[in-house]
Design a protein around this motif. Structure first.
Motif, mmCIF file in Angstrom:
data_model
loop_
_atom_site.group_PDB
_atom_site.id
_atom_site.type_symbol
_atom_site.label_atom_id
_atom_site.label_comp_id
_atom_site.label_asym_id
_atom_site.label_seq_id
_atom_site.Cartn_x
_atom_site.Cartn_y
_atom_site.Cartn_z
ATOM 1 N N MET A 21 0.808 -1.220 0.000
ATOM 2 C CA MET A 21 0.000 0.000 0.000
ATOM 3 C C MET A 21 0.842 1.270 0.000
ATOM 4 O O MET A 21 0.340 2.344 -0.344
ATOM 5 C CB MET A 21 -0.947 -0.007 1.197
ATOM 6 C CG MET A 21 -2.041 -1.042 1.089
ATOM 7 S SD MET A 21 -3.263 -0.785 2.391
ATOM 8 C CE MET A 21 -3.705 -2.474 2.756
ATOM 9 N N VAL A 22 2.102 1.184 0.413
ATOM 10 C CA VAL A 22 2.947 2.382 0.411
ATOM 11 C C VAL A 22 3.887 2.415 -0.781
ATOM 12 O O VAL A 22 4.648 3.372 -0.931
ATOM 13 C CB VAL A 22 3.764 2.491 1.720
ATOM 14 C CG1 VAL A 22 2.851 2.512 2.924
ATOM 15 C CG2 VAL A 22 4.789 1.374 1.835
ATOM 16 N N ALA A 23 3.844 1.404 -1.645
ATOM 17 C CA ALA A 23 4.809 1.304 -2.741
ATOM 18 C C ALA A 23 4.819 2.552 -3.622
ATOM 19 O O ALA A 23 5.890 3.081 -3.955
ATOM 20 C CB ALA A 23 4.517 0.057 -3.576
ATOM 21 N N GLU A 24 3.648 3.041 -4.006
ATOM 22 C CA GLU A 24 3.593 4.199 -4.890
ATOM 23 C C GLU A 24 4.068 5.461 -4.184
ATOM 24 O O GLU A 24 4.749 6.300 -4.785
ATOM 25 C CB GLU A 24 2.169 4.376 -5.418
ATOM 26 C CG GLU A 24 1.740 3.252 -6.350
ATOM 27 C CD GLU A 24 0.297 3.386 -6.825
ATOM 28 O OE1 GLU A 24 -0.358 4.387 -6.426
ATOM 29 O OE2 GLU A 24 -0.167 2.510 -7.566
ATOM 30 N N ASP A 25 3.750 5.618 -2.901
ATOM 31 C CA ASP A 25 4.204 6.789 -2.156
ATOM 32 C C ASP A 25 5.719 6.775 -1.981
ATOM 33 O O ASP A 25 6.361 7.829 -2.032
ATOM 34 C CB ASP A 25 3.522 6.836 -0.794
ATOM 35 C CG ASP A 25 2.068 7.267 -0.891
ATOM 36 O OD1 ASP A 25 1.828 8.405 -1.330
ATOM 37 O OD2 ASP A 25 1.183 6.474 -0.544
ATOM 38 N N VAL A 26 6.296 5.599 -1.762
ATOM 39 C CA VAL A 26 7.749 5.491 -1.648
ATOM 40 C C VAL A 26 8.412 5.820 -2.984
ATOM 41 O O VAL A 26 9.386 6.574 -3.052
ATOM 42 C CB VAL A 26 8.152 4.086 -1.161
ATOM 43 C CG1 VAL A 26 9.668 3.896 -1.236
ATOM 44 C CG2 VAL A 26 7.669 3.855 0.274
ATOM 45 N N ALA A 27 7.875 5.279 -4.071
ATOM 46 C CA ALA A 27 8.438 5.521 -5.397
ATOM 47 C C ALA A 27 8.390 6.998 -5.775
ATOM 48 O O ALA A 27 9.296 7.501 -6.459
ATOM 49 C CB ALA A 27 7.704 4.679 -6.441
ATOM 50 N N GLN A 28 7.353 7.706 -5.328
ATOM 51 C CA GLN A 28 7.192 9.112 -5.676
ATOM 52 C C GLN A 28 7.732 10.064 -4.604
ATOM 53 O O GLN A 28 7.541 11.271 -4.695
ATOM 54 C CB GLN A 28 5.718 9.403 -5.941
ATOM 55 C CG GLN A 28 5.176 8.641 -7.149
ATOM 56 C CD GLN A 28 3.694 8.830 -7.368
ATOM 57 O OE1 GLN A 28 3.104 9.794 -6.870
ATOM 58 N NE2 GLN A 28 3.071 7.919 -8.101
ATOM 59 N N GLY A 29 8.411 9.500 -3.595
ATOM 60 C CA GLY A 29 9.088 10.329 -2.605
ATOM 61 C C GLY A 29 8.211 10.941 -1.547
ATOM 62 O O GLY A 29 8.627 11.868 -0.846
ATOM 63 N N ARG A 30 7.003 10.427 -1.368
ATOM 64 C CA ARG A 30 6.118 10.979 -0.336
ATOM 65 C C ARG A 30 6.312 10.288 1.006
ATOM 66 O O ARG A 30 5.939 10.827 2.045
ATOM 67 C CB ARG A 30 4.657 10.858 -0.780
ATOM 68 C CG ARG A 30 4.299 11.727 -1.983
ATOM 69 C CD ARG A 30 2.800 11.748 -2.215
ATOM 70 N NE ARG A 30 2.301 10.451 -2.636
ATOM 71 C CZ ARG A 30 2.124 10.085 -3.906
ATOM 72 N NH1 ARG A 30 2.430 10.939 -4.877
ATOM 73 N NH2 ARG A 30 1.640 8.894 -4.215
ATOM 74 N N LEU A 31 6.868 9.091 0.998
ATOM 75 C CA LEU A 31 7.169 8.339 2.212
ATOM 76 C C LEU A 31 8.555 7.706 2.069
ATOM 77 O O LEU A 31 9.036 7.470 0.952
ATOM 78 C CB LEU A 31 6.137 7.237 2.453
ATOM 79 C CG LEU A 31 4.777 7.608 3.043
ATOM 80 C CD1 LEU A 31 3.839 6.409 3.012
ATOM 81 C CD2 LEU A 31 4.915 8.119 4.480
ATOM 82 N N SER A 32 9.163 7.417 3.203
ATOM 83 C CA SER A 32 10.436 6.691 3.203
ATOM 84 C C SER A 32 10.312 5.451 4.067
ATOM 85 O O SER A 32 9.371 5.315 4.858
ATOM 86 C CB SER A 32 11.568 7.581 3.732
ATOM 87 O OG SER A 32 11.371 7.857 5.116
ATOM 88 N N LEU A 33 11.269 4.544 3.914
ATOM 89 C CA LEU A 33 11.308 3.304 4.691
ATOM 90 C C LEU A 33 12.562 3.342 5.555
ATOM 91 O O LEU A 33 13.639 2.914 5.141
ATOM 92 C CB LEU A 33 11.330 2.084 3.759
ATOM 93 C CG LEU A 33 10.177 1.989 2.752
ATOM 94 C CD1 LEU A 33 10.364 0.762 1.855
ATOM 95 C CD2 LEU A 33 8.829 1.932 3.462
#
Length: 306
Positions: free
Chosen positions: A245-257
């Motif tokens: 569920m966070v894959a797209e946000d991580v790819a677009q720089g809105r979230l980090s891991l």
């Protein structure tokens, strides 16, 4: 006979309030105000000349009279819904229930794409807050549902596996400015809990062997995974998220891991529907489409613990 029956809208409010143990949740479901629910309940209590609910602190409890009334009311609404569904069975609308976070983070875009690519296969999606992922096809007006489950379903259901729940810490993009995190940094971070019982963080920490180093005390507590991830993206702390569920946000720089290890919770998402429900072929097409969407996703490259 009909003149001795109370208003249908009042019985519906009673059934919803009984199911949720809450006038507020009943009002949300029925798209009316809480005061309207209260008025409908009073209408029933005046009709039957007895109390139906009583409060014990913040808890709403059924009276003995209400417990006697409830089974018949539920059976009556189920019969009405089955009768109405019979007339609608041949239309092109599939009515789906799904958890709110899954809907916003993943499902809504896929359902919209399915409708665009396969004209005539309409899907009416109802997003629901669910403390426990469940659906009652006899009581609720849905053809199918997406549930987070261990995969134990009734024998008369079809179940299509979609993807596992993979828990992983998520935070604002700048959390990685100083590189990946270690246990000491995680121990001092503000943990955001997307479930009141804090089970997601507890599960992840136990699997990582960090339970003794990172305390679960303190931190903000939310009702849903979605709210926890929104708060994390805005820099209020580190929340537990779901890798897919966070894959797209991580790819677009809105979230980090900040800690790139995902832990399987043991539960997975499934599309389920009754075997006897009309529209089985359309449901199988939808299931195949959702599975192909999962296969086509590019997930962040992280370690996974099964």
């Amino acid at each position: 006979m009909s003149r001795r029956l109370p208003p249908l809208y009042a019985l519906r409010a009673f059934e919803a309030a009984s199911r949720h143990n809450s006038f507020t949740r009943a009002a949300e479901e029925l798209s009316i105000t809480q005061s309207a629910v209260s008025r409908h309940i009073r209408t029933l209590e005046e009709h039957f000349a007895c109390r139906l609910f009583q409060r014990s602190g913040r808890n709403l409890q059924l009276t003995e009279a209400a417990r006697l009334l409830l089974p018949g009311v539920r059976e009556g609404f189920a019969a009405l819904e089955r009768a109405c569904h019979t007339l609608n069975a041949e239309d092109d609308i599939l009515r789906m229930k799904a958890p709110s976070t899954l809907t916003m983070r993943w499902l809504l875009a896929r359902v919209s794409r399915f409708r665009h690519l396969q004209p005539g296969n309409e899907v009416q999606l109802t997003s629901a807050w669910m403390s426990v992922d469940e659906v009652d096809f006899n009581q609720e007006p849905f053809d199918c549902a997406v549930l987070l489950s261990y995969g134990h379903f009734p024998a008369d259901w079809e179940a299509c596996y979609l993807f596992p729940e993979l828990l992983i810490p998520v935070g604002a993009p700048n959390l990685l400015d100083d590189g990946p995190w270690d246990a000491a940094r995680l121990a001092t971070a503000e943990l955001l809990h997307p479930t009141p019982d804090r089970r997601d963080w507890r599960n992840w920490l136990q699997r990582m062997g960090l339970s003794s180093q990172v305390s679960l005390k303190g931190g903000q507590v939310f009702d849903t995974l979605e709210l926890g991830m929104i708060a994390a993206a805005r820099g209020y702390g580190v929340s537990m998220g779901d890798l897919l569920m966070v894959a797209e946000d991580v790819a677009q720089g809105r979230l980090s891991l900040p800690w790139p290890t995902a832990v399987a919770s043991g539960e997975s998402y499934y599309l389920v529907w009754p075997k006897t429900r009309p529209g089985g072929e359309r449901l199988r097409r939808l299931a195949d489409f959702l599975q192909s969407e999962v296969s086509a996703m590019e997930l962040p490259q992280v370690e996974r613990l099964g």
